[in-house]
Design a protein around this motif. Sequence first.
Motif, PDB file in Angstrom:
ATOM      1  N   PHE A   1      10.005   0.150 -33.382  1.00 16.10           N
ATOM      2  CA  PHE A   1      10.116   0.532 -31.808  1.00 16.10           C
ATOM      3  C   PHE A   1      11.038   1.630 -31.943  1.00 16.10           C
ATOM      4  O   PHE A   1      11.938   1.872 -30.720  1.00 16.10           O
ATOM      5  CB  PHE A   1      11.002  -0.560 -31.272  1.00 16.10           C
ATOM      6  N   ASP A   2      10.937   2.693 -32.703  1.00 12.58           N
ATOM      7  CA  ASP A   2      11.667   3.916 -32.630  1.00 12.58           C
ATOM      8  C   ASP A   2      11.326   4.674 -31.485  1.00 12.58           C
ATOM      9  O   ASP A   2       9.957   4.490 -31.389  1.00 12.58           O
ATOM     10  CB  ASP A   2      11.552   4.433 -33.991  1.00 12.58           C
ATOM     11  N   ASN A   3      12.140   5.315 -30.967  1.00 15.97           N
ATOM     12  CA  ASN A   3      11.474   6.322 -29.814  1.00 15.97           C
ATOM     13  C   ASN A   3      11.174   7.634 -30.339  1.00 15.97           C
ATOM     14  O   ASN A   3      12.187   8.465 -30.933  1.00 15.97           O
ATOM     15  CB  ASN A   3      12.841   6.389 -28.638  1.00 15.97           C
ATOM     16  N   PRO A   4      10.006   8.287 -30.080  1.00 19.73           N
ATOM     17  CA  PRO A   4       9.667   9.529 -30.561  1.00 19.73           C
ATOM     18  C   PRO A   4      10.513  10.640 -30.276  1.00 19.73           C
ATOM     19  O   PRO A   4      10.643  11.730 -30.750  1.00 19.73           O
ATOM     20  CB  PRO A   4       8.224   9.780 -30.334  1.00 19.73           C
ATOM     21  N   ASP A   5      11.041  10.197 -29.029  1.00 21.70           N
ATOM     22  CA  ASP A   5      11.945  11.555 -28.321  1.00 21.70           C
ATOM     23  C   ASP A   5      13.462  11.593 -29.015  1.00 21.70           C
ATOM     24  O   ASP A   5      14.089  12.438 -28.576  1.00 21.70           O
ATOM     25  CB  ASP A   5      11.947  11.266 -26.705  1.00 21.70           C
ATOM     26  N   LEU A   6      13.532  10.301 -29.617  1.00 18.08           N
ATOM     27  CA  LEU A   6      14.956  10.441 -30.209  1.00 18.08           C
ATOM     28  C   LEU A   6      14.691   9.961 -31.829  1.00 18.08           C
ATOM     29  O   LEU A   6      15.040   8.622 -32.029  1.00 18.08           O
ATOM     30  CB  LEU A   6      15.839   9.177 -29.548  1.00 18.08           C
ATOM     31  N   PRO A   7      14.097  10.950 -32.585  1.00 19.26           N
ATOM     32  CA  PRO A   7      13.696  10.661 -34.094  1.00 19.26           C
ATOM     33  C   PRO A   7      14.867  10.517 -34.653  1.00 19.26           C
ATOM     34  O   PRO A   7      15.806  10.897 -34.670  1.00 19.26           O
ATOM     35  CB  PRO A   7      12.880  11.841 -34.369  1.00 19.26           C
ATOM     36  N   ASN A   8      14.546   9.725 -36.013  1.00 16.67           N
ATOM     37  CA  ASN A   8      15.185   9.695 -37.149  1.00 16.67           C
ATOM     38  C   ASN A   8      15.218  11.129 -37.899  1.00 16.67           C
ATOM     39  O   ASN A   8      14.274  11.695 -37.674  1.00 16.67           O
ATOM     40  CB  ASN A   8      15.002   8.624 -38.237  1.00 16.67           C
ATOM     41  N   VAL A   9      16.158  11.539 -39.050  1.00 20.26           N
ATOM     42  CA  VAL A   9      16.117  12.814 -39.504  1.00 20.26           C
ATOM     43  C   VAL A   9      16.359  12.155 -41.166  1.00 20.26           C
ATOM     44  O   VAL A   9      17.210  11.548 -41.316  1.00 20.26           O
ATOM     45  CB  VAL A   9      17.316  13.473 -39.017  1.00 20.26           C
ATOM     46  N   TYR A  10      15.740  13.183 -41.897  1.00 18.85           N
ATOM     47  CA  TYR A  10      16.079  13.077 -43.392  1.00 18.85           C
ATOM     48  C   TYR A  10      16.060  14.721 -43.897  1.00 18.85           C
ATOM     49  O   TYR A  10      15.349  15.569 -43.288  1.00 18.85           O
ATOM     50  CB  TYR A  10      15.529  11.913 -44.200  1.00 18.85           C
ATOM     51  N   LEU A  11      16.618  14.921 -44.747  1.00 18.16           N
ATOM     52  CA  LEU A  11      16.686  16.427 -45.150  1.00 18.16           C
ATOM     53  C   LEU A  11      16.216  16.629 -46.616  1.00 18.16           C
ATOM     54  O   LEU A  11      16.172  15.443 -47.629  1.00 18.16           O
ATOM     55  CB  LEU A  11      18.253  16.959 -45.517  1.00 18.16           C
ATOM     56  N   LEU A  12      15.455  17.672 -47.062  1.00 16.54           N
ATOM     57  CA  LEU A  12      14.810  17.911 -48.207  1.00 16.54           C
ATOM     58  C   LEU A  12      15.683  19.168 -48.882  1.00 16.54           C
ATOM     59  O   LEU A  12      16.151  20.093 -47.791  1.00 16.54           O
ATOM     60  CB  LEU A  12      13.168  18.193 -48.020  1.00 16.54           C
ATOM     61  N   THR A  13      15.674  19.297 -50.045  1.00 15.52           N
ATOM     62  CA  THR A  13      16.306  20.714 -50.567  1.00 15.52           C
ATOM     63  C   THR A  13      15.444  21.687 -50.750  1.00 15.52           C
ATOM     64  O   THR A  13      15.737  22.788 -51.215  1.00 15.52           O
ATOM     65  CB  THR A  13      16.920  20.092 -51.993  1.00 15.52           C
ATOM     66  N   VAL A  14      14.190  21.450 -50.413  1.00 19.49           N
ATOM     67  CA  VAL A  14      13.365  22.597 -50.092  1.00 19.49           C
ATOM     68  C   VAL A  14      13.522  23.581 -49.025  1.00 19.49           C
ATOM     69  O   VAL A  14      13.826  23.117 -47.914  1.00 19.49           O
ATOM     70  CB  VAL A  14      11.729  22.189 -50.159  1.00 19.49           C
ATOM     71  N   PRO A  15      13.532  24.834 -49.102  1.00 15.27           N
ATOM     72  CA  PRO A  15      13.677  25.810 -47.844  1.00 15.27           C
ATOM     73  C   PRO A  15      12.796  25.386 -46.903  1.00 15.27           C
ATOM     74  O   PRO A  15      11.752  25.125 -46.953  1.00 15.27           O
ATOM     75  CB  PRO A  15      13.527  27.154 -48.594  1.00 15.27           C
ATOM     76  N   HIS A  16      13.236  25.637 -45.764  1.00 14.08           N
ATOM     77  CA  HIS A  16      12.548  25.161 -44.551  1.00 14.08           C
ATOM     78  C   HIS A  16      11.301  26.208 -44.496  1.00 14.08           C
ATOM     79  O   HIS A  16      11.413  27.351 -44.620  1.00 14.08           O
ATOM     80  CB  HIS A  16      13.229  25.782 -42.972  1.00 14.08           C
ATOM     81  N   GLY A  17      10.170  25.656 -43.953  1.00 11.87           N
ATOM     82  CA  GLY A  17       8.723  26.524 -44.095  1.00 11.87           C
ATOM     83  C   GLY A  17       8.001  26.429 -45.500  1.00 11.87           C
ATOM     84  O   GLY A  17       7.009  26.997 -45.585  1.00 11.87           O
TER      85      GLY A  17
END
Length: 143
Positions: free
Chosen positions: A12-28
Amino acid sequence: QTIVYYHVPADFDNPDLPNVYLLTVPHGEATVQQIIDGFPLPGRYDFKFRVRIGTSTAWLAVSDRNEKPPLYNGKVTMRADRLAWKVTEVREERKMERVGSAEPKPRKKSKAEPPIIRPELQPQPQAQPSPDKPSKYADLLDI
């Protein structure tokens, strides 16, 4: 770093208030496979990425995991549909589908058949008091 925004509809997660995680790979530079490998929750999931199509949005299943994921408003945004809590559950289901189940499949019931009730669950007739024998509570009721 790559920031991955995600939601799990089964939780029941809200797509407008998402969870987040980080990857060490550069953005893009992250691939779909790297994003899936870095997913923080246990279990087996089907991943779809949010994309903009004209003035609306859609969820895109990416088949080539070596591709870079599509971006939504410049961000990696995905939906994780849970298939099983444990990876082994899905593997066992697939194995049973391929090999054939060891257990017999339940028979489909016809609409005309009455439901089958196990004998121990059927209601038992209650003993009725005899008219010539007074109730054990008769002295309490002054009958």
